[in-house]
Every structure is written in C-alpha cells, then in structure tokens.
Write a protein that holds these residues in place. Structure first.
Motif, PDB file in Angstrom:
ATOM      1  N   MET A  71       0.797  -1.207   0.000  1.00  0.00           N
ATOM      2  CA  MET A  71       0.000   0.000   0.000  1.00  0.00           C
ATOM      3  C   MET A  71       0.837   1.266   0.000  1.00  0.00           C
ATOM      4  SD  MET A  71      -3.085  -0.541  -0.397  1.00  0.00           S
ATOM      5  CE  MET A  71      -4.451   0.373   0.166  1.00  0.00           C
ATOM      6  N   PRO A  72       1.936   1.338   0.736  1.00  0.00           N
ATOM      7  CA  PRO A  72       2.714   2.570   0.743  1.00  0.00           C
ATOM      8  C   PRO A  72       3.218   2.922  -0.648  1.00  0.00           C
ATOM      9  CG  PRO A  72       3.473   1.097   2.503  1.00  0.00           C
ATOM     10  CD  PRO A  72       2.478   0.353   1.681  1.00  0.00           C
ATOM     11  N   ASN A  73       3.517   1.923  -1.468  1.00  0.00           N
ATOM     12  CA  ASN A  73       3.996   2.205  -2.812  1.00  0.00           C
ATOM     13  C   ASN A  73       2.918   2.880  -3.655  1.00  0.00           C
ATOM     14  OD1 ASN A  73       6.520   1.226  -2.361  1.00  0.00           O
ATOM     15  ND2 ASN A  73       6.084  -0.821  -3.148  1.00  0.00           N
ATOM     16  N   LYS A  74       1.667   2.438  -3.497  1.00  0.00           N
ATOM     17  CA  LYS A  74       0.566   3.052  -4.235  1.00  0.00           C
ATOM     18  C   LYS A  74       0.385   4.507  -3.826  1.00  0.00           C
ATOM     19  CE  LYS A  74      -2.352  -0.823  -5.515  1.00  0.00           C
ATOM     20  NZ  LYS A  74      -3.678  -1.412  -5.410  1.00  0.00           N
ATOM     21  N   LEU A  75       0.506   4.792  -2.554  1.00  0.00           N
ATOM     22  CA  LEU A  75       0.365   6.157  -2.080  1.00  0.00           C
ATOM     23  C   LEU A  75       1.482   7.048  -2.621  1.00  0.00           C
ATOM     24  CD1 LEU A  75      -0.781   5.666   1.615  1.00  0.00           C
ATOM     25  CD2 LEU A  75      -2.138   6.436  -0.322  1.00  0.00           C
ATOM     26  N   LEU A  76       2.696   6.508  -2.654  1.00  0.00           N
ATOM     27  CA  LEU A  76       3.820   7.276  -3.192  1.00  0.00           C
ATOM     28  C   LEU A  76       3.606   7.575  -4.674  1.00  0.00           C
ATOM     29  CD1 LEU A  76       6.922   5.624  -1.487  1.00  0.00           C
ATOM     30  CD2 LEU A  76       6.020   7.915  -1.110  1.00  0.00           C
ATOM     31  N   ILE A  77       3.132   6.595  -5.395  1.00  0.00           N
ATOM     32  CA  ILE A  77       2.885   6.773  -6.827  1.00  0.00           C
ATOM     33  C   ILE A  77       1.782   7.801  -7.049  1.00  0.00           C
ATOM     34  CG2 ILE A  77       1.994   5.626  -8.895  1.00  0.00           C
ATOM     35  CD1 ILE A  77       3.505   3.106  -7.955  1.00  0.00           C
ATOM     36  N   LEU A  78       0.715   7.723  -6.254  1.00  0.00           N
ATOM     37  CA  LEU A  78      -0.377   8.692  -6.389  1.00  0.00           C
ATOM     38  C   LEU A  78       0.091  10.100  -6.039  1.00  0.00           C
ATOM     39  CD1 LEU A  78      -3.451   6.735  -4.970  1.00  0.00           C
ATOM     40  CD2 LEU A  78      -2.989   7.344  -7.336  1.00  0.00           C
TER      41      LEU A  78
ATOM     42  N   PHE B 272       3.129  11.210  -6.347  1.00  0.00           N
ATOM     43  CA  PHE B 272       4.000  11.624  -7.444  1.00  0.00           C
ATOM     44  C   PHE B 272       3.174  12.096  -8.642  1.00  0.00           C
ATOM     45  CE2 PHE B 272       6.230  10.554 -11.396  1.00  0.00           C
ATOM     46  CZ  PHE B 272       7.319  11.407 -11.279  1.00  0.00           C
ATOM     47  N   ILE B 273       2.126  11.353  -8.967  1.00  0.00           N
ATOM     48  CA  ILE B 273       1.276  11.707 -10.096  1.00  0.00           C
ATOM     49  C   ILE B 273       0.575  13.042  -9.832  1.00  0.00           C
ATOM     50  CG2 ILE B 273      -0.837  11.065 -11.350  1.00  0.00           C
ATOM     51  CD1 ILE B 273       0.116   8.153 -11.150  1.00  0.00           C
TER      52      ILE B 273
ATOM     53  N   SER C 116       1.645  15.458  -7.886  1.00  0.00           N
ATOM     54  CA  SER C 116       2.666  16.506  -7.953  1.00  0.00           C
ATOM     55  C   SER C 116       3.027  16.811  -9.402  1.00  0.00           C
ATOM     56  CB  SER C 116       3.919  16.084  -7.191  1.00  0.00           C
ATOM     57  OG  SER C 116       3.629  15.897  -5.835  1.00  0.00           O
ATOM     58  N   LEU C 117       3.182  15.770 -10.204  1.00  0.00           N
ATOM     59  CA  LEU C 117       3.513  15.938 -11.614  1.00  0.00           C
ATOM     60  C   LEU C 117       2.399  16.674 -12.344  1.00  0.00           C
ATOM     61  CD1 LEU C 117       5.560  15.344 -13.836  1.00  0.00           C
ATOM     62  CD2 LEU C 117       4.400  13.171 -14.228  1.00  0.00           C
ATOM     63  N   SER C 118       1.164  16.339 -12.052  1.00  0.00           N
ATOM     64  CA  SER C 118       0.021  17.022 -12.667  1.00  0.00           C
ATOM     65  C   SER C 118       0.022  18.498 -12.304  1.00  0.00           C
ATOM     66  CB  SER C 118      -1.291  16.385 -12.212  1.00  0.00           C
ATOM     67  OG  SER C 118      -1.366  15.047 -12.633  1.00  0.00           O
ATOM     68  N   ALA C 119       0.294  18.798 -11.055  1.00  0.00           N
ATOM     69  CA  ALA C 119       0.328  20.194 -10.617  1.00  0.00           C
ATOM     70  C   ALA C 119       1.427  20.960 -11.338  1.00  0.00           C
ATOM     71  CB  ALA C 119       0.521  20.269  -9.107  1.00  0.00           C
ATOM     72  N   VAL C 120       2.581  20.343 -11.498  1.00  0.00           N
ATOM     73  CA  VAL C 120       3.699  20.989 -12.193  1.00  0.00           C
ATOM     74  C   VAL C 120       3.337  21.235 -13.651  1.00  0.00           C
ATOM     75  CG1 VAL C 120       6.065  20.641 -13.018  1.00  0.00           C
ATOM     76  CG2 VAL C 120       5.482  20.148 -10.636  1.00  0.00           C
ATOM     77  N   LEU C 121       2.741  20.260 -14.308  1.00  0.00           N
ATOM     78  CA  LEU C 121       2.349  20.417 -15.709  1.00  0.00           C
ATOM     79  C   LEU C 121       1.296  21.511 -15.872  1.00  0.00           C
ATOM     80  CD1 LEU C 121       2.254  16.697 -16.907  1.00  0.00           C
ATOM     81  CD2 LEU C 121       3.954  18.441 -17.441  1.00  0.00           C
ATOM     82  N   ILE C 122       0.366  21.601 -14.954  1.00  0.00           N
ATOM     83  CA  ILE C 122      -0.646  22.655 -15.008  1.00  0.00           C
ATOM     84  C   ILE C 122      -0.002  24.023 -14.828  1.00  0.00           C
ATOM     85  CG2 ILE C 122      -2.627  23.634 -13.774  1.00  0.00           C
ATOM     86  CD1 ILE C 122      -3.570  20.707 -13.364  1.00  0.00           C
ATOM     87  N   LEU C 123       0.953  24.123 -13.895  1.00  0.00           N
ATOM     88  CA  LEU C 123       1.667  25.390 -13.709  1.00  0.00           C
ATOM     89  C   LEU C 123       2.448  25.783 -14.957  1.00  0.00           C
ATOM     90  CD1 LEU C 123       2.988  25.157 -10.042  1.00  0.00           C
ATOM     91  CD2 LEU C 123       1.335  26.785 -10.961  1.00  0.00           C
TER      92      LEU C 123
END
Length: 105
Positions: free
Chosen positions: A1-8, A10-11, A13-20
C-alpha cells in the motif's frame, strides 16, 4: 500500500507541475501578444488595400513609396507597404511582381 500512495502523490505533484507550466506558458504568450499590439498597433488592424502596382526594372519599395505616397515620409510608406505585403523581401523583388498598396492616413 505505501507504494501506491507514493505513486499517487508523485502523479498529483507531476500534474500540478504540468498545469503550472501550461499556465505560465499561456500567460507568457498573452504578454508577448500584448507587447506586440502596443508596439505596433497598426499590425493589429486590417489594412485597406486601395490598389496594386508592379515592380519595374530597378524598382524598389522606396521608389514605389515615393511614387504612390508623395505626401508622406517614404520610410513610413515602405513600412505600411511591407505590413500589407506579408513576407515580402525587399532585397528579392522581381520585375513584374505585384505589390499591394495600402490606404495610408
């Protein structure tokens, strides 16, 4: 489960960066367009073409400006001629080439 949370995370954060990045790109484009409109307001307006002429042997945009716009500074006339004839290369005029003549105030 911790891996899924880290991936989510990350996704997200990446989405926020792309939107910015997208927002800053759009703001930059809008600012460039605004500066161009302020520096060259006539380019934003449509020119009215009042006639045409053909390039004569040894003809230049300067000679066309002097002939067709005798009451204004030839530099200003050449500027307006170049605006209405997009992509024209003053150094590569051809004999017989049609040149649009804009209405100049």
């Amino acid at each position: 489960m911790p891996n899924k949370l880290l991936i989510l995370d990350f996704i997200n954060s990446l989405s926020a960066v792309l939107i910015l990045i997208l927002c800053f790109s759009l703001i930059g484009w809008a600012m460039i367009s605004l500066v161009q409109a302020v520096l060259n307001p006539k380019a934003a307006e449509a020119y009215t073409v009042v006639g045409t002429t053909r390039v004569q042997p040894n003809g230049t945009l300067w000679s066309i400006a002097v002939e067709h716009y005798p009451n204004i500074d030839p530099r200003e006339a050449v500027f307006h001629i170049r605006q209405v004839n997009e992509g024209i290369d003053p150094g590569r005029l051809q004999i017989g080439q049609e040149i649009l003549l804009p209405e100049v105030e």
